[in-house]
Design an enzyme around this catalytic site. Sequence first.
Site, PDB file in Angstrom:
ATOM      1  N   VAL A 188      -5.609  -6.846  -1.575  1.00 52.33           N
ATOM      2  CA  VAL A 188      -5.426  -8.249  -1.175  1.00 52.33           C
ATOM      3  C   VAL A 188      -4.116  -8.403  -0.408  1.00 52.33           C
ATOM      4  CG1 VAL A 188      -5.277 -10.619  -2.015  1.00 52.33           C
ATOM      5  CG2 VAL A 188      -6.719  -8.948  -3.206  1.00 52.33           C
ATOM      6  N   HIS A 189      -4.174  -9.145   0.694  1.00 52.14           N
ATOM      7  CA  HIS A 189      -2.983  -9.400   1.512  1.00 52.14           C
ATOM      8  C   HIS A 189      -2.108 -10.425   0.795  1.00 52.14           C
ATOM      9  CE1 HIS A 189      -0.770  -9.678   5.375  1.00 52.14           C
ATOM     10  NE2 HIS A 189      -0.584 -10.943   5.014  1.00 52.14           N
ATOM     11  N   HIS A 190      -1.286  -9.937  -0.118  1.00 47.59           N
ATOM     12  CA  HIS A 190      -0.453 -10.818  -0.941  1.00 47.59           C
ATOM     13  C   HIS A 190       0.783 -10.027  -1.352  1.00 47.59           C
ATOM     14  CE1 HIS A 190       0.853 -13.181  -4.448  1.00 47.59           C
ATOM     15  NE2 HIS A 190       0.177 -14.182  -3.915  1.00 47.59           N
TER      16      HIS A 190
END
Length: 616
Positions: free
Chosen positions: A416-418
């Site tokens: 996840v792009h986090h």
Amino acid sequence: MMRESSSRSRFILPLLAALLSLHPTIISAFDYGDALSKTLLFFEAQRSGKLPANQHVKWRGDSGLGDGHGQGVNLVGGYYDGGDHVKFGLPMAFATTMLSWSAIDFKTELVKSNQMGPTLEAIKWGTDYFIKAHPQPNVLWGQVGDGVSDHYCWERAEDMTTPRTAYKLDPEHPGSDLAGETAAALAAACLAFKPYDSAYSDLLLVHAKQLFSFADRFRGFYHDSVPSAKQFYTSTGYSDELLWAATWLYRATNDEYYLKYVVENCESLGGTGWAVKEFSWDNKYAGVQIVLSKVLMDGGGGAYTSTLQQYQAKADYFTCACMQKNDGYNVPMTPGGLLYLHQWNNLQYSASAAFAIAVYSEYLAKAKGVVKCPEVQLQPQDLLVFAKSQADYILGKNPKNLSYVVGCGDNYPVHVHHRGASISPISLFRSAVGCVDGFEKWYKCQAANPNIIYGALVGGPNANDEFIDDRSNYEQTEPTLSGAAPLVGLFCKLHSLPGNSADSYKKEPLKPSTPYHKPQDTPIEFLHSITKTWTVGKETYYRHKVVMKNVSNKPISEMKLYLEDLTGSLWGLIPTKEKNMYEFPEWLKVLNPGSECSFVYIQGGAQAKISIRSYH
């Protein structure tokens, strides 16, 4: 974080006939209760500020504790928007409105699923911030942080080194869209809190009214006043937010002024003119049209009935377009059956549409109404079946057999792009992670994220149902507040249906000492209100009136009430020898069924918490 992006037109007509002919009992293999509770955990993962003792997401820590201090204002708190650390006001306010809408119209379902407490906590984390951000009637701090500089760093929120510049709206720098959405969020939250904390509800309403007046009187685009937001959350208009705020204020107050506003401005602000296919952080018309349809179907139209009928016609248009029944003028869909409006983070639009349609189904069912499409009339159950189809796609019934809600099911995105999810938590890796180090050691790492960000709705697949689970693929793998918020109401409603009541995951129930506690099976109903306020020096005092009504069918006597957090004077009850314990005055021996009595107290701060200890 979202940017504006043009939608790719694909008019693919799915075969929904089989779905629409299902038996009224809607059964699914998905555990909507698990999805609901995990979605609420996502909001904990996005918290900025000093985290509470009951924080469930343990890989997060305190952050942003100096927000606003450089500009002489306390802006600590609120939510980070997505995989970054900017507090964007517009999507945060929209998410808060969605959470509150769920708590209002799916109240029974949330209570039964034991998730009303966590939902109110998620709302309050946002509304507490908005109260701080609104220190004067015509001032609203609309953003903290800068998206451009933030994107040059890949670091945990706890290590932030990027500028925390705050941006404000005022009469010289207006933002009707942002102020209007914040007013809507506070008005909706006022309704959500009313049964549980009426003093806080009243406070939210004061701010909502002031912000609506500010938005309406000083008109302009917020991104012209906060140019830092323009690259990420450009507003296409503010007319919808003005109608949206007035609509929620009417629901919160029943004041005809606000209903008259949406009627008299229905043409100039586009409420009855715009037929839309999108409901989102940027476009609220469908929401306005659906909520005003409820006013009409509840018999509240009066002299405004004809205009409200025009609003409902547009609500029907939106519904028909989503359900592919609009004579060809439909919302594009992927081959797998997902509503597809934007290349960038499309699932938030699918989620918002599904939630709005589920709410509309609820309104129609209670009014025994139908949706009138060019091709067919749709029953309330048809709408719910369609909303379920979108929820099921999101949870794994799609060509990839992939759940797009992190932590739900066995197969979900792990890159996840986090920032926070992709870096080891500060409790395990105490050394600060710098901007460049973060990119080199964590962003580019091929391994799965070390922290599972439960409940995060990622951006989702493209127009052909294709999805690449890659941290650098931010269009598809970044979660947002505005994507997750509508899922709370949607999952809650589906969880409540027959055959969908699995309770595999539950958060802690509310404790009696929290302000949201409502005693069960008690004979007394309490109604709190603030009848007067005044300020002495820096302290604000409130005159609280509490009406007690016997809602049982038996007379009540010898009642003892426990008042927690009472710091001021009280009239109308008699103190007992026990600390904080009170009883009926001597003249009131018995409170008969249906009868009322009241007492008054004065203090600064929040209202006292009342509980019944004994009665006869």
